[in-house]
Scaffold this active site. Structure first.
Site, PDB file in Angstrom:
ATOM      1  N   GLU A 170       0.815  -1.232   0.000  1.00 16.87           N
ATOM      2  CA  GLU A 170       0.000   0.000   0.000  1.00 16.87           C
ATOM      3  C   GLU A 170       0.844   1.275   0.000  1.00 16.87           C
ATOM      4  O   GLU A 170       0.645   2.168   0.834  1.00 16.87           O
ATOM      5  CB  GLU A 170      -0.970  -0.019   1.189  1.00 16.87           C
ATOM      6  CG  GLU A 170      -1.897  -1.221   1.161  1.00 16.87           C
ATOM      7  CD  GLU A 170      -2.698  -1.398   2.438  1.00 16.87           C
ATOM      8  OE1 GLU A 170      -2.754  -0.475   3.262  1.00 16.87           O
ATOM      9  OE2 GLU A 170      -3.290  -2.486   2.621  1.00 16.87           O
ATOM     10  N   GLU A 289      -5.972 -10.779  -0.476  1.00 17.43           N
ATOM     11  CA  GLU A 289      -6.749 -10.476   0.742  1.00 17.43           C
ATOM     12  C   GLU A 289      -8.245 -10.425   0.417  1.00 17.43           C
ATOM     13  O   GLU A 289      -8.954  -9.505   0.833  1.00 17.43           O
ATOM     14  CB  GLU A 289      -6.291  -9.139   1.345  1.00 17.43           C
ATOM     15  CG  GLU A 289      -4.807  -9.081   1.650  1.00 17.43           C
ATOM     16  CD  GLU A 289      -4.372  -7.795   2.356  1.00 17.43           C
ATOM     17  OE1 GLU A 289      -5.232  -7.046   2.838  1.00 17.43           O
ATOM     18  OE2 GLU A 289      -3.152  -7.563   2.406  1.00 17.43           O
TER      19      GLU A 289
HETATM   20  O1  G3I Z   1      -3.299  -6.435  19.649  1.00 20.48           O
HETATM   21  C1  G3I Z   1      -4.220  -5.447  20.145  1.00 20.48           C
HETATM   22  C2  G3I Z   1      -4.788  -5.870  21.448  1.00 20.48           C
HETATM   23  O2  G3I Z   1      -3.735  -5.930  22.387  1.00 20.48           O
HETATM   24  C3  G3I Z   1      -5.868  -4.858  21.883  1.00 20.48           C
HETATM   25  O3  G3I Z   1      -6.471  -5.314  23.039  1.00 20.48           O
HETATM   26  C4  G3I Z   1      -6.921  -4.711  20.785  1.00 20.48           C
HETATM   27  C5  G3I Z   1      -7.955  -3.651  21.156  1.00 20.48           C
HETATM   28  O4  G3I Z   1      -8.664  -3.220  20.009  1.00 20.48           O
HETATM   29  O5  G3I Z   1      -6.283  -4.334  19.609  1.00 20.48           O
HETATM   30  C6  G3I Z   1      -5.330  -5.282  19.154  1.00 20.48           C
HETATM   31  O6  G3I Z   1      -4.755  -4.856  17.969  1.00 20.48           O
HETATM   32  C7  G3I Z   1      -5.582  -4.916  16.816  1.00 20.48           C
HETATM   33  C8  G3I Z   1      -4.901  -5.845  15.805  1.00 20.48           C
HETATM   34  O7  G3I Z   1      -5.646  -5.843  14.603  1.00 20.48           O
HETATM   35  C9  G3I Z   1      -4.798  -7.282  16.304  1.00 20.48           C
HETATM   36  O8  G3I Z   1      -6.052  -7.801  16.525  1.00 20.48           O
HETATM   37  C10 G3I Z   1      -5.724  -3.528  16.237  1.00 20.48           C
HETATM   38  O9  G3I Z   1      -6.488  -2.724  17.139  1.00 20.48           O
HETATM   39  C11 G3I Z   1      -6.413  -3.588  14.899  1.00 20.48           C
HETATM   40  O10 G3I Z   1      -6.380  -2.299  14.313  1.00 20.48           O
HETATM   41  C12 G3I Z   1      -5.676  -4.554  14.005  1.00 20.48           C
HETATM   42  O11 G3I Z   1      -6.390  -4.618  12.792  1.00 20.48           O
HETATM   43  C13 G3I Z   1      -5.691  -5.233  11.704  1.00 20.48           C
HETATM   44  C14 G3I Z   1      -5.495  -4.197  10.600  1.00 20.48           C
HETATM   45  O12 G3I Z   1      -4.881  -4.825   9.485  1.00 20.48           O
HETATM   46  C15 G3I Z   1      -4.598  -3.045  11.061  1.00 20.48           C
HETATM   47  O13 G3I Z   1      -4.435  -2.119  10.052  1.00 20.48           O
HETATM   48  C16 G3I Z   1      -6.552  -6.362  11.185  1.00 20.48           C
HETATM   49  O14 G3I Z   1      -6.619  -7.397  12.175  1.00 20.48           O
HETATM   50  C17 G3I Z   1      -5.941  -6.926   9.899  1.00 20.48           C
HETATM   51  O15 G3I Z   1      -6.852  -7.826   9.327  1.00 20.48           O
HETATM   52  C18 G3I Z   1      -5.699  -5.789   8.911  1.00 20.48           C
HETATM   53  O16 G3I Z   1      -5.093  -6.344   7.763  1.00 20.48           O
HETATM   54  C19 G3I Z   1      -4.821  -5.433   6.686  1.00 20.48           C
HETATM   55  C20 G3I Z   1      -3.610  -6.005   5.962  1.00 20.48           C
HETATM   56  O17 G3I Z   1      -2.554  -6.206   6.840  1.00 20.48           O
HETATM   57  C21 G3I Z   1      -3.189  -5.064   4.814  1.00 20.48           C
HETATM   58  N1  G3I Z   1      -4.295  -4.778   3.922  1.00 20.48           N
HETATM   59  C22 G3I Z   1      -5.541  -4.327   4.580  1.00 20.48           C
HETATM   60  C23 G3I Z   1      -5.949  -5.309   5.670  1.00 20.48           C
HETATM   61  C24 G3I Z   1      -7.289  -4.922   6.258  1.00 20.48           C
HETATM   62  O18 G3I Z   1      -7.210  -3.690   6.909  1.00 20.48           O
END
Ligand code: G3I
Length: 400
Positions: A170, A289
């Site tokens: 990205e 994805e």
């Molecule tokens: O690990 C913390 C945890 O400690 C905390 O309690 C919790 C509270 O909300 O958050 C947790 O972190 C989260 C993390 O996922 C793990 O679950 C983040 O808030 C959350 O923002 C994060 O989201 C991920 C996102 O990328 C971040 O940008 C999604 O799971 C993941 O599916 C998503 O994947 C991305 C690809 O890498 C790139 N392309 C887009 C795709 C979708 O956004």
């Protein structure tokens, strides 16, 4: 576009040869579709069918269906979060490999290929890095060295065990990002290192693993637009073309495939044609994805069948278009879902699935692991489609 017909049932093994670490492909399989998995049906076409894995869900012993589906239905997996920089190096110089190692073991146990995700991205960076840059305690030269060290360390640790690496993710804007709609390089790395970081990243990754296929990965590049400065797909095409001309070792373009039923239906031939145009640059492609979310309207909340069924149907049609687009393009090596069930899906868990205008229901299984119409559509595509929707795969060699 001329499409060639092929017999799909017996020749996949001879044609695949995708990569040195790829497992053997089944040659003859006379089971009926109901006895087949997505994994086995896709391998008949030389296609690897994958999913992103939420490792914490996979480790839960009280919910075995999550792991069982991963093992049975998929031949390639991607770590949804545990290989991202904030997970690997939360404190500067202190690596936490346990989760990423466990993910690699899961793949080995299931005889699955791994898509490594992700080496360079602006999201999920550790605080010590972003704060250090913001306060000026990390200089530009130091930042470049930090990035080199990160790529080298991570790629070397898993050398020979990663099939495809998302090296840069990205890196360019979306038409909605800027008022003029013009596509540009953007985000953290470009702002601080200039566009050269992209070529550097691929060169450092290649030096650390000569055999992994190195990908540029992005969203909203499923179809070409008008070719103008506002056409993101065209921008990525030109960027990769220029990198290859300069000898930068980039082997693939990952089209993420995050769709929503609110944007209407995609077309398989349009997707195949896009992938073919990328492939004409000499690279492989992959859908990396895939998911299709829907707006959670009042009707959906109330469970009105007209509303729910329409979205479930549109979702299946779009998954099918993405899958047939990949099947119809000879260099499309893998088709990965970004999660497979509604319970753990990022669109359900993150802000996208909450509040006003929320979107979700993006998985091919519901929250209770019941296969949805999208699952059936994908299975039917893999079991029954022939030319022009299915082409034989062509292997990709890593660029030296
Ligand atoms: O690990 C913390 C945890 O400690 C905390 O309690 C919790 C509270 O909300 O958050 C947790 O972190 C989260 C993390 O996922 C793990 O679950 C983040 O808030 C959350 O923002 C994060 O989201 C991920 C996102 O990328 C971040 O940008 C999604 O799971 C993941 O599916 C998503 O994947 C991305 C690809 O890498 C790139 N392309 C887009 C795709 C979708 O956004």
């Amino acid at each position: 576009m001329v499409k060639r017909s092929l017999g799909i049932w017996g020749i996949a093994a001879a044609l695949v040869g995708v990569f040195a670490i790829a497992p053997a492909v089944a040659t003859v399989n006379e089971k009926t579709p109901s006895e087949q998995t997505l994994r086995s049906l896709a391998l008949r076409h030389g296609l690897y069918l994958g999913t992103a894995v939420d490792l914490s869900a996979a480790k839960k012993t009280d919910e075995p269906r999550y792991s069982q589906i991963i093992a049975s239905q998929f031949s390639t997996i991607t770590a949804e979060n545990v290989m991202k920089w904030d997970a690997l190096e939360p404190e500067r110089g202190k690596y936490t490999w346990a989760a990423a190692d466990a993910f690699m073991s899961l793949a080995a146990d299931n005889h699955q290929l791994v898509r490594g995700h992700v080496l360079v991205w602006h999201n999920q960076l550790p605080c010590w890095l972003t704060e250090g840059v913001a306060t000026g305690t990390i200089t530009r030269d130091e930042l470049r060295e930090i990035l080199k060290k990160h790529i080298t360390t991570v790629v070397k640790r898993y050398r020979g065990r990663i099939w495809q690496w998302d090296v840069v993710n990205e890196a360019v804007s979306d038409s909605r990002d800027d008022a003029d709609g013009v596509i540009r390089y953007k985000q953290f790395w470009y702002q601080h290192l200039g566009e050269e970081y992209i070529a550097d990243a691929f060169r450092w990754a290649r030096a650390a693993d000569p055999k992994a296929l190195l990908f540029y990965n992005d969203y909203n590049i499923e179809a070409f637009g008008d070719g103008s400065a506002k056409d993101k797909t065209q921008f990525v095409h030109t960027m990769v073309k220029n990198l290859r001309v300069k000898g930068v070792p980039i082997d693939g373009i990952g089209s993420q495939g995050h769709l929503s039923t609110r944007y209407g239906n995609y077309d398989a031939f349009q997707i195949a044609e896009t992938l073919d145009r990328f492939a004409s640059l000499g690279v492989a492609t992959a859908i990396t994805e895939a998911d299709v979310r829907s707006p959670i309207t009042e009707g959906v909340k109330q469970g009105l069948s007209d509303d729910v069924n329409a979205m479930v149907h549109a979702q299946a049609a779009n998954y099918s278009a993405l899958l047939r687009g990949c099947l119809g393009s000879r260099k499309c090596l893998s088709f990965t879902l970004w999660g497979f069930d509604d319970k753990h899906h990022w669109t359900t868990i993150t802000d996208l699935g909450r509040g006003r205008g929320a979107e979700s229901m993006a998985g091919i299984y519901d929250a209770g692991y019941r296969p949805k119409q999208a699952f059936t559509a994908m299975k039917a595509d893999l079991a029954f489609s022939g030319a022009p929707y299915v082409q034989n795969r062509l292997p990709q060699k890593p660029m030296p």
